[in-house]
Design a protein around this motif. Structure first.
Motif, mmCIF file in Angstrom:
data_model
loop_
_atom_site.group_PDB
_atom_site.id
_atom_site.type_symbol
_atom_site.label_atom_id
_atom_site.label_comp_id
_atom_site.label_asym_id
_atom_site.label_seq_id
_atom_site.Cartn_x
_atom_site.Cartn_y
_atom_site.Cartn_z
ATOM 1 N N TYR A 15 -72.104 55.494 -68.836
ATOM 2 C CA TYR A 15 -71.377 56.409 -67.938
ATOM 3 C C TYR A 15 -72.044 56.480 -66.567
ATOM 4 O O TYR A 15 -71.374 56.395 -65.527
ATOM 5 N N ILE A 18 -71.514 53.277 -64.473
ATOM 6 C CA ILE A 18 -70.146 53.176 -63.945
ATOM 7 C C ILE A 18 -69.923 54.169 -62.811
ATOM 8 O O ILE A 18 -69.450 53.803 -61.725
ATOM 9 N N ILE A 19 -70.279 55.431 -63.048
ATOM 10 C CA ILE A 19 -70.051 56.470 -62.040
ATOM 11 C C ILE A 19 -70.932 56.235 -60.813
ATOM 12 O O ILE A 19 -70.515 56.484 -59.675
ATOM 13 N N SER A 234 -63.604 56.234 -63.469
ATOM 14 C CA SER A 234 -63.799 57.607 -63.945
ATOM 15 C C SER A 234 -63.204 57.802 -65.333
ATOM 16 O O SER A 234 -63.768 58.526 -66.159
ATOM 17 N N GLY A 237 -65.813 56.100 -67.580
ATOM 18 C CA GLY A 237 -67.102 56.780 -67.527
ATOM 19 C C GLY A 237 -67.060 58.198 -68.051
ATOM 20 O O GLY A 237 -67.871 58.581 -68.906
#
Length: 302
Positions: A15, A18-19, A234, A237
């Protein structure tokens, strides 16, 4: 429900990567469009993507408890609203430092509201991680204390409440249901913001400085592309983050979320050639140490 702390740590790590990547391109979006249009547009895109993959992936979007999902979504949405709103008049470092008080609030709420036993390792890990956050953000994170500076801390408290609610109130909900609720809440807030700015327009600074004050504009292709990347990233993530809070104690998972800062800094270096100070590197080491402490302790308990 037994804690699956190590699995949750892995989900949070993915997460954060990705974010950290997608959030580095918010500056591109902010240069021409506004926060409210971004939230509204991203939410529509996210819901279209979620709807498109629901059937082939066997996703179910009907909540077990509409009230619980709505309450959690409203709390998280309000946290993000206060967080981004504070960016209009406070330094980014100070706002980020306020939001990253969330693990402290998770610890306090878990202990004093829900009576969860909190051992010394978790307490020390939260403290070590928060010191690391302050070092990464730099001295400006602790400067300029004022009444307005309380707002990011309030956002951190609300974010903590929403994360606790993920398991306490919505433990039986599917991750995609909570994901949809999150984006619907932000989309509604985005539309409200656009309506308010249309009825009561304000002076808007040029470029990214006018991100919060800017109403609806006719954006370029760059806005549509990077907002779509944001929506898709989003979805994946935040979905992983939600699942992490469903399978492990919030007071443990919250510490792992500190890894977002090093991940964002890594992508800032890769994409924008931004470098870190030695103090920031030390801070990242402390953040990593905090996560390792929780993970090792969880493994020992298992």
């Amino acid at each position: 429900m037994p804690d699956r702390t190590l699995a949750a740590a892995g989900l949070i790590l993915v997460y954060a990567v990705i974010i950290g990547f997608t959030d580095n391109y918010v500056r591109v979006i902010a240069a021409e469009a506004g926060l409210w249009q971004f939230h509204a547009t991203r939410s529509v895109m996210a819901m279209v993507i979620l709807g498109a993959v629901a059937v082939p992936f066997g996703l179910r979007l009907r909540p077990v408890s509409v009230k619980a999902v709505a309450a959690r979504s409203a709390i998280h949405g309000l946290a993000m609203l206060i967080y981004f709103g504070a960016l209009a008049f406070l330094p980014v470092a100070q706002v980020a430092a306020g939001l990253f008080t969330a693990p402290i609030f998770v610890l306090l709420i878990s202990r004093f509201v829900y009576g969860e036993a909190i051992g010394p390792v978790r307490i020390i890990a939260v403290a070590v991680g928060f010191v690391g956050v302050i070092l990464v953000l730099g001295p400006s994170a602790m400067a300029g204390a004022s009444v307005a500076a309380v707002l990011p801390v309030a956002a951190g408290a609300l974010y903590a409440m929403g994360n606790i609610a993920t398991r306490r109130w919505c433990g039986q909900e599917r991750a995609e249901v909570l994901l949809a609720g999150f984006f619907v809440a932000l989309g509604i807030l985005g539309v409200i913001g656009l309506a308010v700015l249309h009825l009561a327009p304000v002076a808007v600074p040029e470029g990214a400085a006018g991100f919060v004050q800017r109403g609806a504009v006719v954006p370029s292709g760059a806005f549509w592309f990077w907002t779509f990347v944001q929506a898709a990233g989003s979805l994946l993530g935040v979905g992983l983050m939600i699942r992490a809070y469903q399978i492990a104690s919030a007071s443990r998972v919250a510490v792992f979320e500190y890894v977002i800062l090093p991940a964002s800094a890594f992508w800032g270096w890769v994409i924008w050639s931004e470098t870190l100070t030695p103090l920031a590197v030390l801070g990242m080491g402390l953040i990593t140490l905090a996560g390792v402490m929780i993970a090792v302790r969880a493994r020992a308990e298992t």
